[in-house]
Design a protein around this motif. Structure first.
Motif, PDB file in Angstrom:
ATOM      1  N   TYR A 248     108.099   9.013 -47.481  1.00 22.03           N
ATOM      2  CA  TYR A 248     107.147   7.999 -47.935  1.00 22.03           C
ATOM      3  C   TYR A 248     106.695   7.172 -46.738  1.00 22.03           C
TER       4      TYR A 248
ATOM      5  N   LEU B  19     107.158  16.289 -50.141  1.00 24.47           N
ATOM      6  CA  LEU B  19     108.442  16.661 -50.715  1.00 24.47           C
ATOM      7  C   LEU B  19     108.786  18.060 -50.221  1.00 24.47           C
TER       8      LEU B  19
ATOM      9  N   GLU C 198     117.082  13.411 -53.003  1.00 19.26           N
ATOM     10  CA  GLU C 198     117.347  13.525 -54.435  1.00 19.26           C
ATOM     11  C   GLU C 198     118.756  14.062 -54.598  1.00 19.26           C
TER      12      GLU C 198
ATOM     13  N   LEU D 171     116.012   1.185 -49.833  1.00 19.56           N
ATOM     14  CA  LEU D 171     115.822   0.751 -51.215  1.00 19.56           C
ATOM     15  C   LEU D 171     117.073   1.047 -52.031  1.00 19.56           C
TER      16      LEU D 171
ATOM     17  N   LEU E 197     118.631   1.225 -55.943  1.00 16.93           N
ATOM     18  CA  LEU E 197     118.231   1.330 -57.346  1.00 16.93           C
ATOM     19  C   LEU E 197     119.034   0.342 -58.197  1.00 16.93           C
TER      20      LEU E 197
ATOM     21  N   TYR F 147     117.124   2.056 -64.155  1.00 15.71           N
ATOM     22  CA  TYR F 147     116.043   2.976 -64.409  1.00 15.71           C
ATOM     23  C   TYR F 147     115.966   3.272 -65.903  1.00 15.71           C
TER      24      TYR F 147
ATOM     25  N   LYS G  91     111.903  13.428 -63.455  1.00 19.01           N
ATOM     26  CA  LYS G  91     112.917  12.954 -62.530  1.00 19.01           C
ATOM     27  C   LYS G  91     113.166  13.894 -61.370  1.00 19.01           C
ATOM     28  N   ARG G  92     112.959  15.187 -61.525  1.00 20.10           N
ATOM     29  CA  ARG G  92     113.326  16.137 -60.490  1.00 20.10           C
ATOM     30  C   ARG G  92     112.097  16.595 -59.731  1.00 20.10           C
ATOM     31  N   ALA G  93     112.127  16.351 -58.426  1.00 23.74           N
ATOM     32  CA  ALA G  93     111.057  16.831 -57.538  1.00 23.74           C
ATOM     33  C   ALA G  93     109.698  16.249 -57.887  1.00 23.74           C
ATOM     34  N   TYR G  94     109.692  15.023 -58.363  1.00 26.87           N
ATOM     35  CA  TYR G  94     108.428  14.350 -58.652  1.00 26.87           C
ATOM     36  C   TYR G  94     108.327  13.096 -57.813  1.00 26.87           C
ATOM     37  N   GLU G  95     107.143  12.844 -57.282  1.00 27.37           N
ATOM     38  CA  GLU G  95     106.945  11.647 -56.488  1.00 27.37           C
ATOM     39  C   GLU G  95     107.040  10.417 -57.367  1.00 27.37           C
ATOM     40  N   GLN G  96     107.446   9.327 -56.732  1.00 31.03           N
ATOM     41  CA  GLN G  96     107.476   8.040 -57.416  1.00 31.03           C
ATOM     42  C   GLN G  96     106.289   7.214 -56.943  1.00 31.03           C
TER      43      GLN G  96
ATOM     44  N   PHE H  72     104.797   3.453 -56.635  1.00 34.23           N
ATOM     45  CA  PHE H  72     105.355   2.114 -56.513  1.00 34.23           C
ATOM     46  C   PHE H  72     104.313   1.031 -56.767  1.00 34.23           C
TER      47      PHE H  72
END
Lengths: 112, 113
Positions: free
Chosen positions: A36, A49, A93, B43, B45, B48, B97-102, B104
């Motif tokens: 990021y 990614l 992850e 960061l 957590l 969530y 949740k898996r392999a996905y961009e967040q 912000f």
């Protein structure tokens, strides 16, 4: 202990050169790794990614490598520009919930 | 399409007071997150949510509470504020949740004095 390390010192690069940022980790087995960009006073913005079985991923001037043996990811910006100046964060992850564990980031400064 | 919005942008809170940080997303994402960012640290957590009505603790949940009554909103409540809660708070959302961009929000800079 588990940790993620990114260079805490700012990286100064001359415009036009390739900038290379490092993300090292210990005691994690991430399935994915994300990079990021964060500008001052703003939230992080997703760049790339890469999966554990991918060696390299490219997007325009950006390239990410992922070496699970060395437990290291390298992030490259080719033909760097002053507008690329920002802090770059890597995130792993991990776990069954695929939570992101974040490095502290490296500040990149591109000088004209 | 505003993405993830947060309010307020800045706030000063006295020790022992409480407040709620607001977060809204308009991307119909199921997953939402609250992080705090301290100088020189990654960061962390806080909490969530995987969907309306479902929340779970992250790495640093003590002193905070959350609720998720709708897909769009994910407020963070600080009870009995302490100086250790001085930080920048970011809300994020993702499609899965898996392999996905967040994605912000712009963050809330909170000072507890």
């Amino acid at each position: 202990s588990q940790k993620i390390e990114q260079n805490s010192e700012a990286l100064n690069i001359q415009e036009g050169k390739t900038a290379t940022l490092t993300c090292n980790y210990t005691n994690y087995s991430p399935a994915y790794l994300q990079w990021y960009r964060q500008d001052p006073g703003r939230g992080p913005v997703f760049l790339l990614l890469i999966r554990e079985n991918e060696k390299e991923k490219r997007k325009e001037r950006l390239k990410v490598t992922f070496d699970t043996t060395l437990k290291q990811s390298l992030f490259h910006i080719t033909a760097s520009q002053p507008a690329d100046s920002a802090t770059y964060l890597c995130a792993l992850e991990v776990g069954s919930n695929y939570q992101l564990i974040w490095g502290a980031g490296t500040k990149l400064i591109i000088k004209p | 399409n505003a993405g993830v919005t947060q309010t307020p942008k800045f706030h000063i809170l006295k020790i022992g007071q409480s407040m709620t940080l607001q977060c809204t997303q308009d991307m119909n994402h199921n997953y939402m997150y609250w992080y705090r960012q301290d100088p020189g640290m990654g960061l962390k957590l806080i909490y969530y949510s995987v969907g309306a009505g479902i929340t779970d603790k992250g790495e640093v949940p003590n002193g905070y509470n959350v609720s998720r009554s709708t897909t769009e909103d994910f407020p963070l409540r600080l009870e009995l504020a302490a100086p250790s809660q001085t930080s920048v708070y970011f809300c994020a959302s993702s499609q899965d949740k898996r392999a996905y961009e967040q994605y912000f929000g712009p963050g809330t800079r909170l000072t507890v004095t």
